[in-house]
Design a protein around this motif. Structure first.
Motif: not given
Length: 503
Positions: A376-401
């Protein structure tokens, strides 16, 4: 006889400046009284107030009012920067006074405002003073942002419960205040609302963070949602928009924001904090959540409409007095709820029997919990997905700039530019929303783990059959009780376990 007044101000309230302030008052009083052609009116003063705007300076405003009402002919002040550091304020005030025949004399610059060259000189001097104020403001802002980037935490200690400034400028726990913070979290997790907690603290004469007597619901809620109590810090939540007005704005991405983990000692554990955030979100979704001082308040739910049950007293002045609980929305809906009222004594007895039945099977229940916690409490997959999305967010941020920079330096078709910018902006927001959803799921799972572990501790601690109802045990283990019919209720425990019970 010329009626003369003086204006003195210091912008900070430290001892050195205040001694200068006293000297100014003494000097102007003697200076005006020593001139036989002058009548002394008053030395108007403002202590510890910044001069970038005249709006908050009461002494200054009173002096101008008196001058415009014909009580003053001449105002003496040290310099343009003492009068105001805002060109607009200075010129507007001087012109108002000039219309009434009131003169201002700036000693340092040797300017008389009724002089032919006075206004030109004032304009120049005021502009320089305003630019000096801007420079100081920008230097202070730069210093603050540098500290934020370095992860250095600073708190408004005079209005912040639980901490004081310690060695190296870092927050240090004030234990007698930390006890109050822990109490607020404890009462909330026991089922009390922020408004109930505020009333409780006020009744018990516990001072607020600002030292006042009356607590507000918003103050309690801000303590429950402040990450600094778990030892972390979000820096630059707001920023100053304009150095003249000192207007502040919530930071919505205009300037960098920093999250610093373990930046200072924690008063509340990460687990308790996450549990609290989960509880706040859960209650927002619940219909008509209210609590009183009673342990059953906010715990009994109508199985028909989902509303909470409220406490009622029947035959309150007779020997037949009974306390019952009934659906708060029973007669509010178009269709009357068919769930029955329930006697408080009956509910207490049912809880004793239900909890004792769990104690009998304690060994079997505890054995299966290890796997349940992991699942019920394992967050390993969620942590990996969050890190992946964070990288994608940085890329989109640079494209916006790059998109904005390209439009600034190159002639582009604006319709195409807007379409491209809006597309990237929507993509950025969508990723942000996904990250928020994942973080919420992680908090929920961590909170669930905390609930299960707490429930296990209670089971391990209680080994003998319960014979009397215990308020604390009830609050510790019961999430809600669903009432379905006169005989059918469901106990929902804090770990998520549901137990159907006949009464």
């Amino acid at each position: 006889m010329k009626r003369v007044a003086a204006y003195a101000r210091v912008s900070t309230d430290n001892e050195e400046q205040l001694s200068s302030f006293d000297a100014q008052m003494d000097y102007y009083t003697r200076h005006i009284k020593s001139n036989p052609a002058w009548t002394f009116i008053e030395v108007y003063t403002d202590e510890g107030i910044s001069a970038t705007s005249t709006k908050k300076r009461e002494g200054f405003k009173r002096m101008i009012s008196d001058a415009l009402n014909g009580k003053i002919d001449l105002i003496i002040t040290k310099s343009v920067s003492r009068f105001a550091r805002n060109t607009v304020d200075t010129l507007t005030t001087v012109r108002k006074l000039k219309e009434k025949g009131v003169e201002v004399y700036f000693e340092k610059e040797n300017i008389y405002t009724l002089d032919s060259k006075g206004e030109l000189l004032i304009t120049i001097m005021s502009s320089l003073a305003q630019e000096e104020s801007r420079s100081i403001s920008e230097n202070v802002t730069w210093g603050q942002r540098k500290r934020f980037a370095d992860g250095k935490v600073s708190l408004p200690y005079k209005r912040f419960l639980g901490y004081e400034k310690g060695e190296g400028g870092l927050p240090k726990i004030v234990e007698k205040e930390a006890v109050i913070v822990r109490l607020i979290y404890k009462l909330f997790l026991e089922g009390k609302t922020p408004s109930w907690v505020a009333k409780y603290l006020t009744t018990n004469k516990i001072p607020t963070p600002g030292g006042k007597e009356i607590w507000r619901q918003s103050t309690v809620l801000s303590i429950l949602q402040n990450e600094k109590y778990k030892g972390d810090a979000i820096l630059q939540k707001s920023f100053t928009v304009d150095f003249l007005t000192k207007k502040k704005k919530t930071n919505e991405g205009e300037v960098p924001q920093y999250y610093v983990e373990n930046s200072h000692p924690a008063i509340i554990s990460h687990e308790v904090y996450d549990l609290t955030q989960s509880e706040i979100k859960k209650r927002k979704k619940v219909k008509g959540y209210k609590t009183s001082g009673d342990c059953f308040s906010g715990k009994i739910v109508c199985g028909n409409c989902g509303s909470f049950y409220g406490r009622k007293v029947w035959h309150s002045t007779s020997k037949y007095r009974r306390v019952i609980w009934q659906c708060n929305s029973k007669f509010k809906n178009d269709k009357k709820c068919d769930t029955p009222h329930i006697y408080e004594d009956t509910l207490k007895e049912a809880f004793l029997q239900a909890f004792n039945s769990i104690l009998k099977n304690k060994a079997k229940i505890l054995k299966g919990y290890e796997e349940i916690i992991q699942a019920l409490t394992d967050t390993t997959k969620l942590d990996k997905e969050s890190a992946k999305l964070q990288n994608e967010l940085e890329v989109v941020s640079e494209l916006l700039k790059k998109c904005v920079e390209e439009n600034a330096y190159t002639v582009l078709d604006q319709a195409e530019y807007e379409e491209r910018y809006n597309s990237l902006s929507e993509r950025y927001k969508a990723i942000e929303n996904k990250i928020t959803e994942i973080n919420d799921k992680c908090i929920e799972r961590n909170a669930k783990q905390e609930r299960i572990e707490e429930f296990i501790k209670i089971l391990e601690k209680n080994s003998t059959v319960l014979t009397e109802f215990d308020d604390e045990l009830w609050n510790a283990v019961i999430e809600i009780v669903k009432v379905n019919s006169e005989i059918d209720i469901i106990f929902v425990f804090k770990d998520g376990f549901e137990l159907q019970w006949n009464i």
